[in-house]
Design an enzyme around this catalytic site. Structure first.
Site, PDB file in Angstrom:
ATOM      1  N   ASP A 285     139.134  77.292  49.584  1.00  0.00           N
ATOM      2  CA  ASP A 285     139.911  76.586  48.567  1.00  0.00           C
ATOM      3  C   ASP A 285     139.018  76.320  47.360  1.00  0.00           C
ATOM      4  O   ASP A 285     137.976  75.671  47.477  1.00  0.00           O
ATOM      5  CB  ASP A 285     140.388  75.266  49.190  1.00  0.00           C
TER       6      ASP A 285
ATOM      7  N   ASN B 295     149.054  79.930  33.147  1.00  0.00           N
ATOM      8  CA  ASN B 295     150.029  80.737  32.404  1.00  0.00           C
ATOM      9  C   ASN B 295     149.955  80.335  30.936  1.00  0.00           C
ATOM     10  O   ASN B 295     149.241  79.403  30.576  1.00  0.00           O
ATOM     11  CB  ASN B 295     151.442  80.585  32.985  1.00  0.00           C
TER      12      ASN B 295
ATOM     13  N   GLY C 246     150.821  78.131  42.902  1.00  0.00           N
ATOM     14  CA  GLY C 246     149.593  78.833  43.294  1.00  0.00           C
ATOM     15  C   GLY C 246     148.345  78.001  43.072  1.00  0.00           C
ATOM     16  O   GLY C 246     148.330  76.780  43.268  1.00  0.00           O
TER      17      GLY C 246
ATOM     18  N   ASP D 147     146.965  77.248  40.321  1.00  0.00           N
ATOM     19  CA  ASP D 147     147.187  76.336  39.186  1.00  0.00           C
ATOM     20  C   ASP D 147     147.692  74.984  39.702  1.00  0.00           C
ATOM     21  O   ASP D 147     147.166  73.913  39.341  1.00  0.00           O
ATOM     22  CB  ASP D 147     148.211  77.002  38.248  1.00  0.00           C
TER      23      ASP D 147
ATOM     24  N   SER E 293     145.714  86.828  38.717  1.00  0.00           N
ATOM     25  CA  SER E 293     146.924  87.680  38.659  1.00  0.00           C
ATOM     26  C   SER E 293     147.343  88.286  40.001  1.00  0.00           C
ATOM     27  O   SER E 293     148.387  88.957  40.068  1.00  0.00           O
ATOM     28  CB  SER E 293     146.797  88.820  37.627  1.00  0.00           C
TER      29      SER E 293
ATOM     30  N   GLY F 230     148.362  86.875  42.737  1.00  0.00           N
ATOM     31  CA  GLY F 230     149.324  86.104  43.522  1.00  0.00           C
ATOM     32  C   GLY F 230     150.721  86.246  42.940  1.00  0.00           C
ATOM     33  O   GLY F 230     151.318  87.316  42.974  1.00  0.00           O
TER      34      GLY F 230
HETATM   35  N1  AR6 Z   1     141.959  78.286  45.974  1.00  0.00           N
HETATM   36  C1  AR6 Z   1     141.689  79.595  45.719  1.00  0.00           C
HETATM   37  N2  AR6 Z   1     142.661  80.524  45.563  1.00  0.00           N
HETATM   38  C2  AR6 Z   1     143.943  80.104  45.669  1.00  0.00           C
HETATM   39  C3  AR6 Z   1     144.301  78.764  45.917  1.00  0.00           C
HETATM   40  C4  AR6 Z   1     143.245  77.830  46.059  1.00  0.00           C
HETATM   41  N3  AR6 Z   1     143.463  76.538  46.302  1.00  0.00           N
HETATM   42  N4  AR6 Z   1     145.671  78.694  45.961  1.00  0.00           N
HETATM   43  C5  AR6 Z   1     146.135  79.946  45.765  1.00  0.00           C
HETATM   44  N5  AR6 Z   1     145.104  80.811  45.592  1.00  0.00           N
HETATM   45  P1  AR6 Z   1     148.282  82.641  41.834  1.00  0.00           P
HETATM   46  P2  AR6 Z   1     148.490  84.412  39.478  1.00  0.00           P
HETATM   47  C6  AR6 Z   1     145.080  82.267  45.383  1.00  0.00           C
HETATM   48  O1  AR6 Z   1     149.690  82.877  42.180  1.00  0.00           O
HETATM   49  O2  AR6 Z   1     148.877  85.546  40.325  1.00  0.00           O
HETATM   50  C7  AR6 Z   1     151.082  79.922  38.748  1.00  0.00           C
HETATM   51  O3  AR6 Z   1     152.376  79.410  38.859  1.00  0.00           O
HETATM   52  C8  AR6 Z   1     146.307  83.069  45.744  1.00  0.00           C
HETATM   53  O4  AR6 Z   1     146.357  83.278  47.158  1.00  0.00           O
HETATM   54  O5  AR6 Z   1     147.752  81.258  41.917  1.00  0.00           O
HETATM   55  O6  AR6 Z   1     147.474  84.628  38.384  1.00  0.00           O
HETATM   56  C9  AR6 Z   1     150.538  79.835  37.324  1.00  0.00           C
HETATM   57  O7  AR6 Z   1     151.002  78.671  36.694  1.00  0.00           O
HETATM   58  C10 AR6 Z   1     146.034  84.366  44.988  1.00  0.00           C
HETATM   59  O8  AR6 Z   1     145.174  85.218  45.746  1.00  0.00           O
HETATM   60  O9  AR6 Z   1     147.930  83.138  40.303  1.00  0.00           O
HETATM   61  C11 AR6 Z   1     151.105  81.076  36.712  1.00  0.00           C
HETATM   62  O10 AR6 Z   1     152.452  80.870  36.291  1.00  0.00           O
HETATM   63  C12 AR6 Z   1     145.260  83.904  43.744  1.00  0.00           C
HETATM   64  O11 AR6 Z   1     144.915  82.524  44.008  1.00  0.00           O
HETATM   65  C13 AR6 Z   1     151.071  82.072  37.830  1.00  0.00           C
HETATM   66  O12 AR6 Z   1     151.130  81.308  39.030  1.00  0.00           O
HETATM   67  C14 AR6 Z   1     146.068  83.948  42.468  1.00  0.00           C
HETATM   68  O13 AR6 Z   1     147.415  83.623  42.740  1.00  0.00           O
HETATM   69  C15 AR6 Z   1     149.767  82.846  37.844  1.00  0.00           C
HETATM   70  O14 AR6 Z   1     149.823  83.845  38.826  1.00  0.00           O
END
Ligand code: AR6
Length: 168
Positions: free
Chosen positions: A9, A23, A31, A33, A117, A119
């Site tokens: 984490d 975003n 996610g 964020d 990006s 996730g």
């Molecule tokens: N620690 C580390 N990685 C994490 C954590 C954490 N606590 N939680 C999730 N991940 P994403 P994106 C991972 O969706 O694709 C949001 O709504 C997750 O498993 O967080 O860039 C923003 O506001 C994945 O591998 O980011 C944007 O609208 C990675 O983080 C949008 O999502 C990225 O997933 C951005 O999408």
């Protein structure tokens, strides 16, 4: 520069700066964020609103306090949304390069990155990992330690492969 992979984490990392996959609005989200805003507390959103009233363009980065997290700063970067048709690899590369640029401005020696990006934005995982490792390794910076903090086993595995393929 040392490059480390950690499965875990990002909000608990003791580093100078954690990178947030934000975003363009810069007002929080799901996610990583969502996790960063919850762990850091309301000071992060307050500073996003004050410093970035119009948000930030895709590929670019800003920064705020890390609030209640162990880190000092959050570097907020806006990854390309593959699912919405933003598929230019240069945009994803810019995210890593510009985040390291902000880290240098802040004087951060250690930086933790999530898989930007990969996730909710849907960037194909192996390509996301390969780009992350390659750009971080090839960007001139004063950052001494980069930690990729990967939340799930498949993401960790993809980054491990990318590190091996890059000669680590
Ligand atoms: N620690 C580390 N990685 C994490 C954590 C954490 N606590 N939680 C999730 N991940 P994403 P994106 C991972 O969706 O694709 C949001 O709504 C997750 O498993 O967080 O860039 C923003 O506001 C994945 O591998 O980011 C944007 O609208 C990675 O983080 C949008 O999502 C990225 O997933 C951005 O999408």
């Amino acid at each position: 520069m040392d490059v480390l992979l950690i499965e875990g984490d990002i909000t608990t990392q003791r580093v100078d700066a954690v990178v947030n996959a934000a975003n363009r609005q810069m007002r929080g989200g799901g996610g990583v964020d969502g996790a960063i805003h919850r762990a850091g507390g309301p000071a992060i959103l307050e500073e996003c609103v004050r410093r970035y009233p119009d948000g930030v363009p895709t590929g670019e980065a800003g920064w705020t306090t890390a609030g209640n997290m162990p880190a000092r700063w959050v570097i907020h970067v806006v990854g390309p949304n593959w699912n919405a048709g933003q598929r230019d690899p240069a945009l994803l590369a810019s995210c890593y390069r510009n985040s390291l640029g902000v880290a240098d401005e802040l004087g951060a020696a250690s930086v933790a990155f999530p898989a930007i990006s990969a996730g909710l934005f849907g960037w194909p995982l192996d390509d996301a990992a390969e780009t992350a490792v390659r750009i971080v390794r090839n960007t001139p910076t004063r950052v001494q330690e980069v930690r990729f903090v990967l939340f799930t086993a498949p993401v960790y595995a993809a980054f491990s492969r990318a590190m091996s393929d890059s000669g680590e």
